[in-house]
Scaffold this active site. Sequence first.
Site, PDB file in Angstrom:
ATOM      1  N   ASP A 265      -0.687  16.290   5.395  1.00 22.92           N
ATOM      2  CA  ASP A 265      -1.576  15.570   4.478  1.00 22.92           C
ATOM      3  C   ASP A 265      -2.814  16.413   4.196  1.00 22.92           C
ATOM      4  OD1 ASP A 265      -2.827  13.592   2.982  1.00 22.92           O
ATOM      5  OD2 ASP A 265      -3.557  12.508   4.751  1.00 22.92           O
TER       6      ASP A 265
ATOM      7  N   GLU B 120     -13.936   4.965   5.726  1.00 16.90           N
ATOM      8  CA  GLU B 120     -12.888   5.526   6.559  1.00 16.90           C
ATOM      9  C   GLU B 120     -13.389   5.899   7.938  1.00 16.90           C
ATOM     10  OE1 GLU B 120     -10.048   5.552   7.415  1.00 16.90           O
ATOM     11  OE2 GLU B 120      -8.860   7.168   6.526  1.00 16.90           O
TER      12      GLU B 120
ATOM     13  N   TYR C  14       0.846  -1.192   0.000  1.00 15.85           N
ATOM     14  CA  TYR C  14       0.000   0.000   0.000  1.00 15.85           C
ATOM     15  C   TYR C  14       0.880   1.239   0.000  1.00 15.85           C
ATOM     16  CZ  TYR C  14      -3.340   3.542   1.493  1.00 15.85           C
ATOM     17  OH  TYR C  14      -4.117   4.674   1.566  1.00 15.85           O
TER      18      TYR C  14
ATOM     19  N   GLU D 207     -11.275   9.532  -2.684  1.00 16.84           N
ATOM     20  CA  GLU D 207     -12.135   9.864  -1.550  1.00 16.84           C
ATOM     21  C   GLU D 207     -13.102  11.003  -1.853  1.00 16.84           C
ATOM     22  OE1 GLU D 207      -9.236  12.577   1.214  1.00 16.84           O
ATOM     23  OE2 GLU D 207      -8.530  10.589   0.596  1.00 16.84           O
TER      24      GLU D 207
ATOM     25  N   ASP E  74      -5.997  10.554  -2.937  1.00 12.99           N
ATOM     26  CA  ASP E  74      -6.725  11.646  -2.285  1.00 12.99           C
ATOM     27  C   ASP E  74      -8.041  11.932  -3.030  1.00 12.99           C
ATOM     28  OD1 ASP E  74      -4.759  11.818  -0.370  1.00 12.99           O
ATOM     29  OD2 ASP E  74      -3.720  13.490  -1.306  1.00 12.99           O
TER      30      ASP E  74
ATOM     31  N   ASP F 104      -3.066   5.633  -2.747  1.00 11.38           N
ATOM     32  CA  ASP F 104      -4.010   6.667  -2.309  1.00 11.38           C
ATOM     33  C   ASP F 104      -3.884   7.869  -3.243  1.00 11.38           C
ATOM     34  OD1 ASP F 104      -5.326   8.701  -0.939  1.00 11.38           O
ATOM     35  OD2 ASP F 104      -4.078   8.569   0.857  1.00 11.38           O
TER      36      ASP F 104
ATOM     37  N   ARG G 271     -13.468   5.618  -1.490  1.00 12.17           N
ATOM     38  CA  ARG G 271     -13.405   5.840  -0.038  1.00 12.17           C
ATOM     39  C   ARG G 271     -14.451   6.886   0.344  1.00 12.17           C
ATOM     40  NH1 ARG G 271      -8.186   8.425   3.196  1.00 12.17           N
ATOM     41  NH2 ARG G 271      -9.402  10.060   4.223  1.00 12.17           N
TER      42      ARG G 271
ATOM     43  N   HIS H 181      -7.338   4.317  -4.589  1.00 14.56           N
ATOM     44  CA  HIS H 181      -8.590   4.730  -3.941  1.00 14.56           C
ATOM     45  C   HIS H 181      -8.743   6.236  -3.983  1.00 14.56           C
ATOM     46  CE1 HIS H 181      -6.999   6.067   0.001  1.00 14.56           C
ATOM     47  NE2 HIS H 181      -6.268   4.969   0.054  1.00 14.56           N
TER      48      HIS H 181
ATOM     49  N   CYS I  82      -6.408  14.244   6.837  1.00 16.49           N
ATOM     50  CA  CYS I  82      -6.392  12.856   7.301  1.00 16.49           C
ATOM     51  C   CYS I  82      -7.799  12.435   7.687  1.00 16.49           C
ATOM     52  CB  CYS I  82      -5.453  12.717   8.489  1.00 16.49           C
ATOM     53  SG  CYS I  82      -5.582  11.117   9.335  1.00 16.49           S
TER      54      CYS I  82
ATOM     55  N   ASN J  14      -9.078   0.108   7.225  1.00 14.40           N
ATOM     56  CA  ASN J  14      -7.871   0.889   7.492  1.00 14.40           C
ATOM     57  C   ASN J  14      -7.510   0.746   8.964  1.00 14.40           C
ATOM     58  OD1 ASN J  14      -5.797   2.720   7.674  1.00 14.40           O
ATOM     59  ND2 ASN J  14      -7.061   4.531   7.337  1.00 14.40           N
TER      60      ASN J  14
END
Length: 308
Positions: free
Chosen positions: A62, A191, A48, A118, A91, A89, A161, A116, A126, A214
């Site tokens: 982040d 999440e 990952y 989101e 984002d 990821d 996500r 993924h 985060c 997660n």
Amino acid sequence: MLFATTPPEAKRRALREALRSGRLLRFPGAFSPLVAMLIERLGFDGVYISGAVLSADLGLPDVGLTTLTEVAWRSRQIARVTGLPAIVDIDTGFGEVLNVARTVQELEEMGLAGCHLEDQVNPKRCGHLDHKALVPVEEMERKVRAAVQARRDPNFLIIARTDARGVEGLEAAIERARAYVAAGADMIFPEALQSEEEFAAFRKALPDVPLLANMTEFGKSPLLSAERLEALGYNLVIYPVTGLRLAMKAVEEGFRHLLEAGTQEALLDRMQTRKELYELLQYERYTVFDQNVYNFRLEETTSSSENQ
């Protein structure tokens, strides 16, 4: 050596087949290609690549400051060294619908097995922090559809996500997940679920959809064991920041000792030796190209006066 012998298409097929196996797949986070090689050697199922870790490695929070170019290139470096599938990821997709489409195609070219996306508003944060904001469901649906339409390899995994649990509540998160599946998502990543019961509720609500858990430290979710997650019916678990946190704490403690003692002599038994590093790098195998590359002998020793 150089690149993994398994081509990206085969990694993607293997991931799809593994997701149908009924067992839980474990994907630790790799913050470098070398860590990805270790993940494979230890026997995990995949690698990952965390957006939070990549940001932190660049000295950034982040909050969506990394670019597609930075993420895609680092992902390529990590994916190329391992025969395991790697998921990354992305984002919020580095922009709007067209940006999401380009992102998916870039990642395919870089050898990734999936990504993924989101449903947060950019700048994101985060998933385990408070005061997140979400885009409308319809906007996320458009992004998911674009991701699905853009991929050339049907085995490239599109994971949606949702961060809705901490903003709109569990039922709203489930409804968003259903909408994203209808838009074409292959897997759902709920999440920051806050209890084992919520993990179970998500599985009950989406009985036929692959689910990602997660297990990040110091967050809102309980740290459930792999055995418990498998019993709950989850298909894949990520440990996104575990490696970075372990490494940074070890580096901090080691450097503190070096500053105070003036020598690393007492730290040698806590280090990966030169021999162990070279074995992980498969250094000796590079003689297939040049016989002079590995023409020395390594001795395993803990003495600072000898070769480490």
